[in-house]
Write an enzyme that holds these catalytic residues in place. Structure first.
Site, PDB file in Angstrom:
ATOM      1  N   LYS A 147       0.841  -1.212   0.000  1.00 23.33           N
ATOM      2  CA  LYS A 147       0.000   0.000   0.000  1.00 23.33           C
ATOM      3  C   LYS A 147       0.872   1.257   0.000  1.00 23.33           C
ATOM      4  CE  LYS A 147      -2.332  -0.861   3.755  1.00 23.33           C
ATOM      5  NZ  LYS A 147      -1.680  -2.135   4.154  1.00 23.33           N
ATOM      6  N   ARG A 222     -11.832  -0.132   9.120  1.00 21.75           N
ATOM      7  CA  ARG A 222     -11.254  -1.414   9.537  1.00 21.75           C
ATOM      8  C   ARG A 222     -12.320  -2.432   9.922  1.00 21.75           C
ATOM      9  NH1 ARG A 222      -5.750  -1.291  10.493  1.00 21.75           N
ATOM     10  NH2 ARG A 222      -4.781   0.779  10.601  1.00 21.75           N
ATOM     11  N   ARG A 261      11.995  -6.395   7.425  1.00 23.27           N
ATOM     12  CA  ARG A 261      11.875  -4.951   7.210  1.00 23.27           C
ATOM     13  C   ARG A 261      12.524  -4.164   8.345  1.00 23.27           C
ATOM     14  NH1 ARG A 261       5.939  -2.852   5.979  1.00 23.27           N
ATOM     15  NH2 ARG A 261       5.614  -3.491   8.159  1.00 23.27           N
ATOM     16  N   ARG A 306      10.171  -2.424  13.821  1.00 23.80           N
ATOM     17  CA  ARG A 306       8.966  -2.169  14.604  1.00 23.80           C
ATOM     18  C   ARG A 306       8.687  -3.371  15.511  1.00 23.80           C
ATOM     19  NH1 ARG A 306       5.377  -0.073   9.482  1.00 23.80           N
ATOM     20  NH2 ARG A 306       6.225   2.040   9.369  1.00 23.80           N
ATOM     21  N   ARG A 317      -1.814  -9.879  13.592  1.00 18.75           N
ATOM     22  CA  ARG A 317      -2.279  -8.806  12.703  1.00 18.75           C
ATOM     23  C   ARG A 317      -3.017  -9.375  11.495  1.00 18.75           C
ATOM     24  NH1 ARG A 317       2.865  -5.251  11.387  1.00 18.75           N
ATOM     25  NH2 ARG A 317       1.314  -3.915  10.386  1.00 18.75           N
TER      26      ARG A 317
END
Length: 363
Positions: A147, A222, A261, A306, A317
């Site tokens: 995204k 959401r 990441r 993160r 998630r």
């Protein structure tokens, strides 16, 4: 004579098709060249005649008993050449002034034309914003689907902003708007911002000028309840969701993308140990990156991972994403606005499918 007989404008069709400003420039060049030739010719002729006149009169004056008569005759003959020379030079100066004035007039006309064009374009934009439906998009995708990569490209393509609920929330709190103050009070108390407050923040944001043709929502809604609340608010604004795009990636691929990441916190620059490693990266004996070696390419500052970019956090998630997203897609599917994109391929392939989905009737 050659300049007059051989006219490049008449003999060159390419020049004939040019704009009036270009043709005027060619005419001015020809006239200026012609005037310069005349003045140079007169100057050379006058110089030769004056020199020959002075020489002949000197000889005659030497053999004459009266030099006064010789001087008067020389003065009279010189005037015969100075007079046309002066007239020619004056005419050339007037012509140059006229051409400059005409060119200035054309420049002013061009500027006025451009101003009128900008004014007309503004009128068309205002009419489009008032009478055509706004392009309102929702971009869905699990963490690591892309995204953040393809959202800005859609922004550039359509000229509409991508709106993140997190960014809008922070901006509203910083601006101390009515809904921003409510959100700040809730967050200060350690609570979760309600859907009502989030919808109020979105309402204020989409009324800004850059959203008059539409916008892209990222990270909202959401839940199905949020989607229904959003539809109600948009209906009150005389709008509705016109496109929903979901970027699909298998969960197994996402784990590799997410867990590798690393980010630079200040700038938001993102790196990946496999796909986009920093130049400073070093690996240990097992092939894993050494954390101390992970530094930003531009600043040399340490990178970070993160807290939720781990395998265990990702599973939670993804479970929440699939549980919440499927009902939202089912809500919008009957409206014929949902498009699904295979994001498990090269970026060019993903972008090609995104473009197809953005077209009318695309899915």
């Amino acid at each position: 004579r050659r300049s007059i007989q051989s006219n490049p404008i008449q003999s060159n069709p390419a020049i004939q098709r040019r704009s009036p400003n270009v043709l005027f420039s060619h005419h001015r060049h020809l006239l200026s060249t012609f005037a310069t030739m005349i003045s140079n010719t007169l100057l050379r002729t006058a110089s030769r005649r004056i020199f020959s006149t002075g020489t002949s009169h000197t000889k005659r004056a030497a053999s004459s008993s009266t030099r006064v008569a010789a001087f008067k005759q020389s003065e009279q003959e010189s005037r015969q050449f100075y007079l046309p020379l002066t007239m020619a030079l004056c005419s050339w100066g007037l012509m140059q002034q006229t051409l400059s004035s005409e060119e200035e007039t054309i420049d002013k006309s061009t500027a006025q034309c451009l101003f009128n064009s900008d004014k007309k374009a503004k009128e068309v934009e205002d009419k489009f914003a008032a009478y055509w439906p706004r392009n309102i998009m929702i971009l869905f995708g699990p963490p690591g689907a892309g995204k953040g990569t393809h959202g800005p490209k859609i922004e550039d393509l359509l000229g509409i902003p991508q709106l993140s609920t997190g960014d809008m929330l922070r901006a509203a709190v910083a601006a101390k708007s009515e809904v921003g103050l409510k959100a700040a009070a809730v967050m200060k108390a350690g609570g979760l911002v309600s859907d009502e407050i989030v919808i109020g923040i979105i309402r204020d944001r989409i009324r800004e000028p850059d959203c008059k043709f539409g916008f892209i929502l990222d990270g909202f809604p959401r839940t199905l309840v949020q989607a229904q609340t959003l539809d109600k608010m948009l209906c009150e604004e005389g709008a509705c969701v016109t496109k929903v795009i979901e970027l699909e990636v298998p969960d197994s691929v996402l784990e590799e993308r997410i867990c590798g990441r690393w980010i630079h916190k200040k700038s938001g620059r993102s790196y990946h140990v496999k796909f986009a490693p920093p130049k400073s990266m070093k690996k240990d004996a097992e092939g894993n990156p050494i954390p101390e070696s992970m530094k930003d390419d531009e600043t040399g500052e340490p990178l970070m991972q993160r807290a939720d970019d781990t395998a265990s956090a990702l599973q939670k998630r993804l479970k929440g994403y699939h549980g919440e997203t499927v009902p939202i897609l089912s809500h919008y599917s009957p409206k014929g606005v949902v498009g699904k994109v295979n994001a498990n391929q090269g970026m060019d392939g993903v972008w090609g499918e995104v473009l197809e989905s953005l077209k009318r009737g695309g899915n």
